[in-house]
Design an enzyme around this catalytic site. Structure first.
Site, mmCIF file in Angstrom:
data_model
loop_
_atom_site.group_PDB
_atom_site.id
_atom_site.type_symbol
_atom_site.label_atom_id
_atom_site.label_comp_id
_atom_site.label_asym_id
_atom_site.label_seq_id
_atom_site.Cartn_x
_atom_site.Cartn_y
_atom_site.Cartn_z
ATOM 1 N N ASP A 237 33.746 21.350 163.149
ATOM 2 C CA ASP A 237 34.349 22.454 162.405
ATOM 3 C C ASP A 237 34.315 23.736 163.223
ATOM 4 O O ASP A 237 33.250 24.321 163.422
ATOM 5 C CB ASP A 237 33.593 22.644 161.090
ATOM 6 C CG ASP A 237 34.245 23.665 160.171
ATOM 7 O OD1 ASP A 237 35.365 24.120 160.479
ATOM 8 O OD2 ASP A 237 33.637 24.002 159.146
ATOM 9 N N ASP B 156 42.579 26.526 164.262
ATOM 10 C CA ASP B 156 41.593 25.701 163.576
ATOM 11 C C ASP B 156 41.757 24.230 163.949
ATOM 12 O O ASP B 156 42.853 23.689 163.876
ATOM 13 C CB ASP B 156 41.763 25.887 162.065
ATOM 14 C CG ASP B 156 40.738 25.128 161.255
ATOM 15 O OD1 ASP B 156 39.672 24.807 161.798
ATOM 16 O OD2 ASP B 156 41.007 24.858 160.083
#
Length: 433
Positions: A98, A312
Site C-alpha cells: 500500500d 497509487d
C-alpha cells in the site's frame, strides 16, 4: 485511498523509540515479487474488470459521502500481495502492498478466536521467534499526527483505522527477509481485526510504503523505491515487482520522463501520500477544456485538504475529478460517436465500443504534468473488456480528488525518488525485470 468524513486515524505508541531500534536493509536494497489479488482465483478477463470496477466504486462511494471535507482512506481496495519471511526461525507471511499508508503489520497468534480475518498462511507467532522484541512504551514518545497511549504491561499498543476497517495489536521488532534483501523492522502484531470480509484477500497484513516514519521506505533509510506492474490480462504468468532502496532504478525500456512531486501537506494523513502535478489532458489530439483549478490540492479547513492528484499502486482504475472527467467523457463521446455501443446494464460504465474495435477507433490519451512531462496511455491502458463483445473506458468520475490507478500503470516502471522529491517513469516490459 479515497476521502471520507470519518477521519482516518492511526494510533501509534512509542514512535520515537521505534525509530531508534530499527535498522535498514542491506546495500543492495530490497526486491519483492508482487502477485495481483485476482491471481488467487480463476477469473476471466471480464470478471477481473468487473471486480476492479466494483472495488473502484466502493472507494468512490466513500469519496462522495465526504461532502467535500475529507480525509483519504487507506487500504479500501488494495491490489498487490508480496510474500516475505519474518522471525528466527523464519515464518512465512503475505502482505498487501500500500503506497497510501505507513504501518507494517501482520495478524498474530495473539488473535482471540474469530476476531481476526481468515488468511492463507498461519498467524505469526511472536513467542516462537528468537529475534522478536516487544517495543516498550516511553513517556517521551511524542510525534506530530499521532495520539499516544501505553498498554498496562508497559508495552506499545497500536490501533489503525482504514477504509476497510480497523486493527489493534502491539508493536515489536523482528528480522524481515524478502525475495532479496532484508531488514530489522518495527511492525504491528495484530490481535484484533475488524475489516470488510475479503478485504485482506487471504493475506496476513499490510506493508505501507507511504511517507510516514514507520513505512518500509522510511525504516530502511531508503530514499527511493520503484515498481513495475505486468498487464492485467496478458502477463503469461509473469510477476510484477517492487524495488526498495539501491535496487530501485530505471534502466532499459523507453525514455525516462520525470517531474517534481507536489509538496504533501504536513497534516496527517495527507502527509503520507504522493501527489503529482497533473495540469491537463489531451485525447485524440484535442486538448480538453479543463479548468486550471481542477487538479489543485487545497486546504478546506484546519487539518483538512481536498483535491490534488495521487499516484497509487492499490486503486484499480483511475478516477478524475468532475471538472476533468466530464470534458473527457464528452470529447470521447464526440470522437467515437459512430462506434459507441450501449454499456452492459450492470456495468455502471458510460462509454463503450465493440471489443474488437478498441485498437482501431479508441484514441491515445495523454496526461500532461508540470515541467513538460507527458504520460501517454494507449487504448489498452484505459479501456477494458467487460463482456465477450464489449469494452468500456476504465476511468471513473470522482468528486474532487483524482487518483491515477494501477490499470493505467501497466507495463510502466515507476520510480519514487522520495529523497530527491521527483517522480519518474518509463514504458517497460515488466515481465523481464
Amino acid at each position: 485511498m479515497a476521502p471520507t468524513t470519518a477521519l482516518v486515524s492511526l494510533v501509534l505508541l512509542c514512535l520515537s523509540n521505534v525509530l531508534i531500534i530499527c535498522s535498514g536493509g542491506g546495500g543492495a536494497g530490497i526486491r519483492m515479487k508482487l502477485t495481483h489479488v485476482d491471481a488467487k482465483g480463476s477469473y476471466t478477463a471480464e470478471e477481473r474488470v468487473r471486480r476492479a470496477v466494483a472495488a473502484s466504486r466502493q472507494r468512490l462511494a466513500s469519496m462522495r459521502a465526504s461532502g467535500g471535507v475529507s480525509a483519504p482512506v487507506h487500504w479500501s481496495t488494495r491490489q498487490y500481495i508480496a510474500e516475505y519471511l519474518v522471525g528466527d526461525p523464519p515464518q512465512r507471511a503475505e502482505a498487501i502492498i500500500d503506497t497510501g499508508s505507513d504501518l507494517i503489520w501482520t495478524q498474530s497468534t495473539a488473535c482471540l478466536r474469530k476476531v481476526c480475518a481468515r488468511q492463507d498462511l498461519p498467524y505469526f507467532n511472536a513467542s516462537a521467534s528468537g529475534s522478536f522484541a516487544p517495543v516498550p512504551c516511553r513517556d517521551r514518545a511524542r510525534a506530530a499526527n499521532y495520539r499516544h497511549l501505553c498498554a498496562l504491561d508497559g508495552g506499545c499498543t497500536f490501533m489503525a483505522s482504514y477504509g476497510a476497517g480497523s486493527v489493534i495489536g502491539f508493536l515489536g521488532t523482528d528480522a524481515f527477509a524478502f525475495q532479496s534483501g532484508g531488514a530489522a523492522l518495527a511492525f504491528g502484531c495484530v490481535s484484533f481485526t475488524r475489516v470488510t470480509p475479503g478485504a485482506l484477500h487471504g493475506a496476513s497484513g499490510l506493508i505501507g510504503l507511504g511517507r510516514g516514519r514507520l513505512s518500509l521506505v522510511s525504516q530502511t533509510g531508503a530514499t527511493r523505491f520503484s515498481y513495475c506492474l505486468t498487464p492485467y490480462f496478458h502477463n503469461n504468468g509473469a510477476s510484477s515487482h517492487l524495488f526498495v532502496g539501491a535496487a530501485a532504478s530505471l534502466s532499459g525500456g523507453g525514455p525516462v520522463t520525470s517531474m517534481p512531486f507536489v509538496e504533501s501537506p504536513k497534516d496527517f494523513p495527507y502527509s503520507t501520500f504522493y501527489y503529482l502535478p497533473l495540469e491537463g489532458i489531451t485525447v485524440g489530439g484535442t486538448k480538453l477544456p479543463i479548468p486550471s483549478s481542477a487538479f489543485d490540492l487545497r486546504q478546506v479547513d484546519k487539518g483538512y485538504w481536498a483535491g490534488g492528484v495521487i499516484i497509487d499502486s492499490g486503486s484499480p482504475f483511475t478516477s478524475l475529478a468532475e471538472a476533468a472527467y466530464e470534458p473527457l467523457r464528452d470529447e470521447l463521446a464526440g470522437q467515437l460517436n459512430g462506434s459507441l455501443v450501449a454499456p452492459p446494464a450492470d456495468s455502471r460504465l458510460e462509454l463503450c465500443v465493440a471489443r474488437g474495435d478498441v485498437g482501431r477507433v479508441v484514441p491515445k490519451l495523454v496526461l500532461h504534468f508540470g515541467g513538460g512531462a507527458d504520460m501517454a496511455l494507449p487504448p489498452g491502458n484505459y479501456w477494458a473488456p467487460v463482456d465477450k463483445s464489449t469494452a468500456c473506458m476504465a476511468i471513473l468520475e470522482a468528486y474532487d480528488q483524482s487518483i491515477i490507478g494501477n490499470f493505467q500503470q501497466q507495463n510502466m516502471h515507476l520510480l519514487f525518488d522520495v529523497g530527491g522529491g521527483r517522480f519518474s517513469f518509463q514504458t517497460a516490459d515488466c515481465s523481464t525485470l
